[in-house]
Design a protein around this motif. Structure first.
Motif, short mmCIF file in Angstrom:
data_model
loop_
_atom_site.label_atom_id
_atom_site.label_comp_id
_atom_site.label_asym_id
_atom_site.label_seq_id
_atom_site.Cartn_x
_atom_site.Cartn_y
_atom_site.Cartn_z
N VAL A 154 25.63 111.48 120.48
CA VAL A 154 24.97 112.46 121.33
C VAL A 154 23.57 111.96 121.68
CG1 VAL A 154 23.81 114.68 121.01
CG2 VAL A 154 26.25 114.46 120.49
N THR A 155 23.12 112.21 122.91
CA THR A 155 21.73 111.87 123.24
C THR A 155 20.82 113.03 122.87
OG1 THR A 155 22.39 110.44 125.05
CG2 THR A 155 20.13 111.27 125.12
N VAL A 156 19.80 112.72 122.09
CA VAL A 156 18.82 113.73 121.65
C VAL A 156 17.57 113.56 122.50
CG1 VAL A 156 17.29 114.24 119.72
CG2 VAL A 156 19.72 113.96 119.32
N LEU A 157 17.04 114.68 123.00
CA LEU A 157 15.95 114.60 123.98
C LEU A 157 14.58 114.98 123.42
CD1 LEU A 157 17.79 116.22 127.04
CD2 LEU A 157 17.48 113.79 126.56
N HIS A 158 14.53 115.43 122.18
CA HIS A 158 13.24 115.82 121.60
C HIS A 158 13.31 115.62 120.08
CE1 HIS A 158 9.59 118.02 120.72
NE2 HIS A 158 9.39 118.26 122.01
N PRO A 159 12.22 115.12 119.46
CA PRO A 159 12.24 115.00 118.00
C PRO A 159 12.56 116.34 117.32
CG PRO A 159 10.35 113.83 118.87
CD PRO A 159 10.98 114.56 120.03
N LEU A 212 8.17 119.08 126.89
CA LEU A 212 8.51 120.43 127.41
C LEU A 212 8.28 120.49 128.93
CD1 LEU A 212 8.57 121.39 124.45
CD2 LEU A 212 7.25 123.37 125.14
N GLU A 213 7.18 119.89 129.36
CA GLU A 213 6.87 119.89 130.81
C GLU A 213 7.91 119.08 131.57
OE1 GLU A 213 4.51 122.02 131.78
OE2 GLU A 213 4.17 122.40 129.65
N VAL A 214 8.39 117.99 130.96
CA VAL A 214 9.44 117.17 131.60
C VAL A 214 10.69 118.02 131.81
CG1 VAL A 214 11.00 115.19 131.23
CG2 VAL A 214 8.58 115.00 130.61
N TYR A 215 11.07 118.80 130.80
CA TYR A 215 12.28 119.63 130.93
C TYR A 215 12.10 120.67 132.02
CZ TYR A 215 12.80 118.01 126.09
OH TYR A 215 12.84 117.27 124.97
N GLU A 228 16.26 110.86 133.07
CA GLU A 228 14.81 110.91 133.32
C GLU A 228 13.96 111.09 132.07
OE1 GLU A 228 13.95 113.97 136.16
OE2 GLU A 228 15.21 113.03 137.69
N CYS A 229 14.53 111.62 131.00
CA CYS A 229 13.68 111.95 129.85
C CYS A 229 13.19 110.66 129.19
CB CYS A 229 14.47 112.79 128.84
SG CYS A 229 13.45 113.33 127.47
N PRO A 230 11.88 110.52 128.99
CA PRO A 230 11.38 109.27 128.39
C PRO A 230 11.72 109.14 126.91
CG PRO A 230 9.57 110.83 128.75
CD PRO A 230 10.81 111.44 129.36
N PHE A 231 12.14 110.21 126.27
CA PHE A 231 12.52 110.16 124.85
C PHE A 231 14.02 110.39 124.75
CE2 PHE A 231 13.50 111.97 120.73
CZ PHE A 231 12.73 111.22 119.85
N ARG A 232 14.74 109.36 124.31
CA ARG A 232 16.20 109.50 124.14
C ARG A 232 16.63 108.70 122.92
NH1 ARG A 232 16.14 107.93 129.59
NH2 ARG A 232 17.47 106.13 129.20
N VAL A 233 17.14 109.40 121.93
CA VAL A 233 17.59 108.71 120.72
C VAL A 233 18.96 109.25 120.29
CG1 VAL A 233 15.23 108.33 119.87
CG2 VAL A 233 16.49 110.35 119.09
#
Ligand code: GLC
Length: 431
Positions: A154-159, A212-215, A228-233
């Motif tokens: 699964v792609t996680v979008l926020h820590p 949050l602003e990105v979302y 688009e999300c710069p954080f993906r883990v």
């Protein structure tokens, strides 16, 4: 030293005091709403002395579920000024207001356990049956919107989604998030409740809020955010908890007379491979993965042991994990530190960068036990109980000194104590 009896009383008293009428806050002040995986663990605690209240915890949690199936990590049932970021900052149009991200999906597994252990079987069956379609919708959302290419991860979008907010595992991926120069000003509330040395750094907070602003700019469109999300883990906490949850959803589907076994079995096949692809032979551990760079994140963290809980690991890998944890045990007094104590990132008092968390201990111990490593499972259980005896029901604990850290009178720590205190082993069947 307090007795087991008095500690159990205290643990029950904490749940009752944190009860806000159908949902339990993690702790007053610092976390005054309902959190997703906290609600799951807390329900296990309620199950020890009030089964009706345990089921209600989960029903109330699902009031926050989105139409697309997403189960948010916070449900803001009523306004509270002591927490930031609250509903205004998230800007989600849902009643009740919620956050826009999820958390480790423990619910299906815990519903299974609650159904298996309930004294009141008629109630349990009815509640499990009415929750089932909502849990299915949630798991379908994970597949459809967070793993559309069927990678098995699964792609996680926020820590914050991982539950382990400031783990060093996210440092590099988070460093890539450029702080929004137009970030609306804000005042942190967490450091008014807890000593800042036990909380995330300011630089991390700015990035948490930038996301949050990105979302919001993407209108919470998940498929757009996957690009688009710069954080993906890929997070072991999410993937392993989800894998087990799908095993248990499949079980529930059979037990309750639903017909989704083939669909769920397909998800399990993919995630079995996805998770085992995170194994690192040299380190003897599983690593999270940065999905922007595609590289493994080579920091040992407590979640690195969770493929045991998922049940995806081979017996040989389980043996290696045991060996790795024994190495960690020689460096600390209490298991399981949230970060490898030999890592340069280890900070024994700072939140997810070193301290011991009772709920993660519960999942790890259960995993070891199921692979036949009873001794280490029991050691983890005993360490957890001793921490509560010495330092009360803290949010987390110092792995060297046993000092209680973070919030006090903490619901999920009290719940784990109630589940484990009378058990004769680290089995969930102790419920
Ligand atoms: C913190 C923890 C998270 C937990 C929440 C409420 O954000 O990192 O895992 O759910 O607090 O206890």
């Amino acid at each position: 030293m307090p007795t087991q009896e008095s500690l159990e009383q205290e643990a029950r008293r904490i749940l009752l005091a944190n009860d806000r009428g159908g949902f339990t806050i993690p702790t007053a002040g610092l976390y005054p709403f309902q959190w997703l995986w906290d609600a799951g663990f807390t329900a296990l605690g309620w199950m020890q002395f009030d089964e009706g209240r345990a089921w209600q915890e989960l029903k109330t949690l699902f009031r926050g579920q989105w139409e697309n199936g997403m189960l948010p990590h916070i449900v803001f049932h009523r306004p509270e000024p002591t927490y930031f970021p609250g509903p205004e900052r998230w800007g989600v149009a849902h009643i009740p207001p919620t956050s826009a991200i999820t958390q480790p999906p423990v619910v299906a597994t815990f519903v299974r356990w609650m159904l298996e252990q309930a004294q009141n079987q008629a109630l349990a069956e009815a509640e499990a049956k009415s929750l089932y379609p909502h849990i299915l919708a949630y798991h379908r959302w994970f597949k459809r919107e967070r793993d559309p290419d069927n990678t098995g991860l699964v792609t996680v979008l926020h820590p914050w989604e991982t539950g382990a907010d400031n783990s060093p595992a996210w440092d590099q991926a988070l460093a890539r998030v450029a702080v929004d120069p137009a970030l609306p000003p804000y005042t942190r509330r967490d450091t008014a409740h807890v000593d800042p040395s036990q909380r995330p750094h300011q630089a991390e907070y700015d990035r948490f809020l930038t996301l949050l602003e990105v979302y919001k700019r993407a209108g919470f469109d998940q498929l757009r955010l996957l690009c688009e999300c710069p954080f993906r883990v890929a997070s072991l906490l999410i993937d392993c908890v989800l894998h087990r949850a799908n095993r248990d959803l499949l079980w529930l589907s059979q037990r309750l007379g639903f017909d989704h076994q083939a669909e769920i079995a397909g998800w399990l096949e993919a995630s079995q491979q996805g998770i085992e692809g995170l194994w690192d032979e040299e380190a003897g551990l599983y690593f999270n993965r940065d999905l922007v760079s595609g590289e493994p994140i080579q920091v040992g963290v407590s979640a690195s042991f969770l493929p045991l809980y998922a049940g995806t690991a081979s017996p040989e890998r389980a043996e290696r994990l045991l060996h790795t944890l024994q190495g960690w045990a020689s460096q600390v007094r209490y298991l399981v530190p949230s970060t490898d104590p030999q890592s340069p990132y280890f900070e024994p008092q700072r939140y997810w960068r070193g301290p011991v968390w009772a709920v993660v201990n519960y999942l790890i111990a259960l995993g070891f036990r199921e692979y036949g490593h009873e001794q280490i499972a029991e050691r983890i259980r005993q360490d957890t109980l001793e921490l509560a005896r010495r330092a009360g029901f803290s949010e987390y604990y110092h792995p060297l000194t046993g000092q209680g850290l973070g919030g006090r009178a903490f619901s999920w720590t009290a719940a784990i104590y109630l589940v484990w205190s009378r058990a004769t082993s680290a089995a969930h069947s102790a419920l």
